[in-house]
Design a protein around this motif. Structure first.
Motif, PDB file in Angstrom:
ATOM      1  N   LEU A  29      56.966   1.983  21.111  1.00 15.46           N
ATOM      2  CA  LEU A  29      55.929   2.480  22.006  1.00 15.46           C
ATOM      3  C   LEU A  29      56.127   3.949  22.353  1.00 15.46           C
ATOM      4  O   LEU A  29      55.176   4.616  22.776  1.00 15.46           O
ATOM      5  CB  LEU A  29      55.894   1.638  23.286  1.00 15.46           C
ATOM      6  CG  LEU A  29      55.544   0.163  23.050  1.00 15.46           C
ATOM      7  CD1 LEU A  29      55.639  -0.626  24.349  1.00 15.46           C
ATOM      8  CD2 LEU A  29      54.140   0.027  22.448  1.00 15.46           C
ATOM      9  N   VAL A  30      57.340   4.447  22.211  1.00 19.99           N
ATOM     10  CA  VAL A  30      57.604   5.891  22.253  1.00 19.99           C
ATOM     11  C   VAL A  30      58.457   6.227  21.033  1.00 19.99           C
ATOM     12  O   VAL A  30      59.262   5.410  20.587  1.00 19.99           O
ATOM     13  CB  VAL A  30      58.306   6.334  23.561  1.00 19.99           C
ATOM     14  CG1 VAL A  30      57.436   6.072  24.764  1.00 19.99           C
ATOM     15  CG2 VAL A  30      59.661   5.657  23.718  1.00 19.99           C
ATOM     16  N   LYS A  31      58.248   7.397  20.495  1.00 15.82           N
ATOM     17  CA  LYS A  31      58.971   7.810  19.291  1.00 15.82           C
ATOM     18  C   LYS A  31      60.112   8.753  19.660  1.00 15.82           C
ATOM     19  O   LYS A  31      59.930   9.679  20.453  1.00 15.82           O
ATOM     20  CB  LYS A  31      58.023   8.497  18.301  1.00 15.82           C
ATOM     21  CG  LYS A  31      56.938   7.579  17.758  1.00 15.82           C
ATOM     22  CD  LYS A  31      57.535   6.366  17.052  1.00 15.82           C
ATOM     23  CE  LYS A  31      56.478   5.416  16.546  1.00 15.82           C
ATOM     24  NZ  LYS A  31      57.058   4.170  15.993  1.00 15.82           N
ATOM     25  N   PRO A  32      61.286   8.529  19.081  1.00 22.00           N
ATOM     26  CA  PRO A  32      62.418   9.410  19.388  1.00 22.00           C
ATOM     27  C   PRO A  32      62.233  10.804  18.826  1.00 22.00           C
ATOM     28  O   PRO A  32      61.636  10.984  17.756  1.00 22.00           O
ATOM     29  CB  PRO A  32      63.607   8.701  18.735  1.00 22.00           C
ATOM     30  CG  PRO A  32      63.018   7.838  17.682  1.00 22.00           C
ATOM     31  CD  PRO A  32      61.660   7.443  18.161  1.00 22.00           C
ATOM     32  N   ALA A  33      62.765  11.778  19.558  1.00 21.94           N
ATOM     33  CA  ALA A  33      62.785  13.149  19.051  1.00 21.94           C
ATOM     34  C   ALA A  33      63.858  13.291  17.980  1.00 21.94           C
ATOM     35  O   ALA A  33      63.712  14.087  17.046  1.00 21.94           O
ATOM     36  CB  ALA A  33      63.039  14.127  20.201  1.00 21.94           C
ATOM     37  N   SER A  34      64.928  12.515  18.120  1.00 22.69           N
ATOM     38  CA  SER A  34      65.999  12.501  17.109  1.00 22.69           C
ATOM     39  C   SER A  34      66.837  11.251  17.319  1.00 22.69           C
ATOM     40  O   SER A  34      66.672  10.520  18.293  1.00 22.69           O
ATOM     41  CB  SER A  34      66.866  13.760  17.209  1.00 22.69           C
ATOM     42  OG  SER A  34      67.484  13.848  18.478  1.00 22.69           O
ATOM     43  N   GLY A  35      67.743  11.016  16.375  1.00 15.73           N
ATOM     44  CA  GLY A  35      68.558   9.814  16.411  1.00 15.73           C
ATOM     45  C   GLY A  35      67.912   8.691  15.621  1.00 15.73           C
ATOM     46  O   GLY A  35      66.864   8.870  14.988  1.00 15.73           O
ATOM     47  N   SER A  36      68.551   7.521  15.650  1.00 16.64           N
ATOM     48  CA  SER A  36      68.067   6.415  14.826  1.00 16.64           C
ATOM     49  C   SER A  36      68.129   5.095  15.581  1.00 16.64           C
ATOM     50  O   SER A  36      68.929   4.915  16.502  1.00 16.64           O
ATOM     51  CB  SER A  36      68.896   6.300  13.540  1.00 16.64           C
ATOM     52  OG  SER A  36      70.230   5.937  13.840  1.00 16.64           O
ATOM     53  N   ILE A  37      67.241   4.177  15.165  1.00 10.85           N
ATOM     54  CA  ILE A  37      67.246   2.791  15.630  1.00 10.85           C
ATOM     55  C   ILE A  37      67.210   1.924  14.376  1.00 10.85           C
ATOM     56  O   ILE A  37      66.273   2.017  13.579  1.00 10.85           O
ATOM     57  CB  ILE A  37      66.035   2.471  16.523  1.00 10.85           C
ATOM     58  CG1 ILE A  37      65.955   3.455  17.693  1.00 10.85           C
ATOM     59  CG2 ILE A  37      66.110   1.033  17.038  1.00 10.85           C
ATOM     60  CD1 ILE A  37      64.674   3.340  18.497  1.00 10.85           C
ATOM     61  N   VAL A  38      68.226   1.080  14.211  1.00  4.65           N
ATOM     62  CA  VAL A  38      68.343   0.246  13.014  1.00  4.65           C
ATOM     63  C   VAL A  38      68.356  -1.212  13.449  1.00  4.65           C
ATOM     64  O   VAL A  38      69.167  -1.611  14.298  1.00  4.65           O
ATOM     65  CB  VAL A  38      69.611   0.595  12.212  1.00  4.65           C
ATOM     66  CG1 VAL A  38      69.755  -0.331  11.008  1.00  4.65           C
ATOM     67  CG2 VAL A  38      69.568   2.055  11.759  1.00  4.65           C
ATOM     68  N   PHE A  39      67.459  -2.012  12.875  1.00  5.05           N
ATOM     69  CA  PHE A  39      67.362  -3.436  13.185  1.00  5.05           C
ATOM     70  C   PHE A  39      67.629  -4.232  11.921  1.00  5.05           C
ATOM     71  O   PHE A  39      66.931  -4.089  10.921  1.00  5.05           O
ATOM     72  CB  PHE A  39      65.968  -3.761  13.731  1.00  5.05           C
ATOM     73  CG  PHE A  39      65.739  -5.223  14.011  1.00  5.05           C
ATOM     74  CD1 PHE A  39      66.478  -5.888  14.975  1.00  5.05           C
ATOM     75  CD2 PHE A  39      64.768  -5.939  13.320  1.00  5.05           C
ATOM     76  CE1 PHE A  39      66.265  -7.232  15.247  1.00  5.05           C
ATOM     77  CE2 PHE A  39      64.545  -7.281  13.574  1.00  5.05           C
ATOM     78  CZ  PHE A  39      65.305  -7.932  14.543  1.00  5.05           C
ATOM     79  N   GLU A  40      68.677  -5.034  11.953  1.00  2.16           N
ATOM     80  CA  GLU A  40      69.080  -5.858  10.814  1.00  2.16           C
ATOM     81  C   GLU A  40      69.147  -5.040   9.525  1.00  2.16           C
ATOM     82  O   GLU A  40      68.676  -5.452   8.467  1.00  2.16           O
ATOM     83  CB  GLU A  40      68.134  -7.052  10.667  1.00  2.16           C
ATOM     84  CG  GLU A  40      68.197  -8.003  11.844  1.00  2.16           C
ATOM     85  CD  GLU A  40      67.344  -9.242  11.691  1.00  2.16           C
ATOM     86  OE1 GLU A  40      66.273  -9.161  11.045  1.00  2.16           O
ATOM     87  OE2 GLU A  40      67.726 -10.300  12.226  1.00  2.16           O
ATOM     88  N   GLY A  41      69.738  -3.844   9.651  1.00  3.45           N
ATOM     89  CA  GLY A  41      69.965  -2.993   8.492  1.00  3.45           C
ATOM     90  C   GLY A  41      68.810  -2.097   8.096  1.00  3.45           C
ATOM     91  O   GLY A  41      68.945  -1.271   7.177  1.00  3.45           O
ATOM     92  N   THR A  42      67.663  -2.204   8.778  1.00  3.16           N
ATOM     93  CA  THR A  42      66.483  -1.412   8.429  1.00  3.16           C
ATOM     94  C   THR A  42      66.167  -0.410   9.537  1.00  3.16           C
ATOM     95  O   THR A  42      66.009  -0.813  10.698  1.00  3.16           O
ATOM     96  CB  THR A  42      65.258  -2.325   8.213  1.00  3.16           C
ATOM     97  OG1 THR A  42      65.543  -3.244   7.160  1.00  3.16           O
ATOM     98  CG2 THR A  42      64.032  -1.508   7.846  1.00  3.16           C
ATOM     99  N   PRO A  43      66.046   0.881   9.223  1.00  4.49           N
ATOM    100  CA  PRO A  43      65.620   1.850  10.244  1.00  4.49           C
ATOM    101  C   PRO A  43      64.195   1.547  10.703  1.00  4.49           C
ATOM    102  O   PRO A  43      63.305   1.335   9.878  1.00  4.49           O
ATOM    103  CB  PRO A  43      65.685   3.193   9.513  1.00  4.49           C
ATOM    104  CG  PRO A  43      66.595   2.959   8.343  1.00  4.49           C
ATOM    105  CD  PRO A  43      66.371   1.534   7.939  1.00  4.49           C
TER     106      PRO A  43
END
Length: 236
Positions: free
Chosen positions: A50-64
């Protein structure tokens, strides 16, 4: 199951999250604590797209997933129960639940999930033809949780589920969260009621002004004098 690495989120020129790191293992309940404005809800909204990061990562079950739209993240198995419940007041309980399954193509599975939700919250079955806007606050919270479960999530994000509810209703909601987790759903819980959240959780993170300042087992956080003073004392 879920990993946030150096996550930065901005609202315009205001940086709400300052490079946070967080991990959630499959089967856990992880509580996120902090004062108002600490970045707890922003963290959940970043995970759910619902909001997009300016930087960094979010990985769920191996998938960004940090570049994906919100509905794709729901399809992958993440559902959020928003702060304030946000049920569709002019629709019935059943219609709200059907909307929760908008990404699903398996109607038999949807029916089984709906029956499970009615077993978790029998009052929703009784009120299934009633407009959601006429429900009590506790019933609306049950409906918001049920609506999220209709998406068949493997990871459930809960934002302040006890907000504005009576103590007996809060106790029932938290017992149901434990039951949902026992069924195999991993939970990330944002909650002002720190004592109740830590008693329910396996681990916890403490946010202050957009930064993770503590991360430990729930038992250790409950025993931590700083946490006790800030969140568990009579003045908290």
């Amino acid at each position: 199951m879920l990993s946030l690495e150096n996550l930065v989120v901005k609202y315009g020129n205001v940086e709400a999250l300052h490079g946070i790191d967080m991990e959630v293992a499959e089967g856990e309940i992880v509580s996120v604590l902090g004062a108002n404005g600490a970045g707890k809800s922003t963290t959940l909204m970043g995970i759910s797209g619902l909001v997009k990061p300016a930087s960094g990562s979010i990985v769920f079950e191996g998938t960004p997933i940090h570049t994906l739209p919100a509905h794709k993240i729901v399809e992958m198995g993440i559902a959020q129960v928003p702060e304030g419940r946000r049920v569709f007041g002019t629709l019935t309980v059943s219609e709200n639940l059907r909307l929760g399954a908008f990404t699903s193509r398996d109607r038999n599975r949807d029916a089984r999930t709906r029956d499970w939700i009615f077993s978790l919250f029998p009052i929703l079955k009784e009120r299934r033809r009633q407009l959601a806007g006429t429900l009590s606050g506790g019933e609306q919270q049950m409906l918001a949780i049920g609506r999220a479960l209709m998406a068949h999530p493997r990871l459930l994000l809960l934002d302040e589920p006890s907000l504005g509810l009576a103590p007996l209703i809060i106790k029932a909601i938290f017992e149901t969260i434990r039951e949902i987790n026992s069924s195999g759903v991993t939970v990330v819980l944002v909650e002002q009621n720190a004592r109740a959240a830590l008693r329910l959780a396996h681990r916890g993170y403490v946010l202050e002004v957009g930064k993770v300042v503590l991360a430990d087992t729930a038992e250790s956080l409950l025993a931590n004098p700083e946490i006790h003073s800030a969140y568990l004392g009579h003045g908290a």
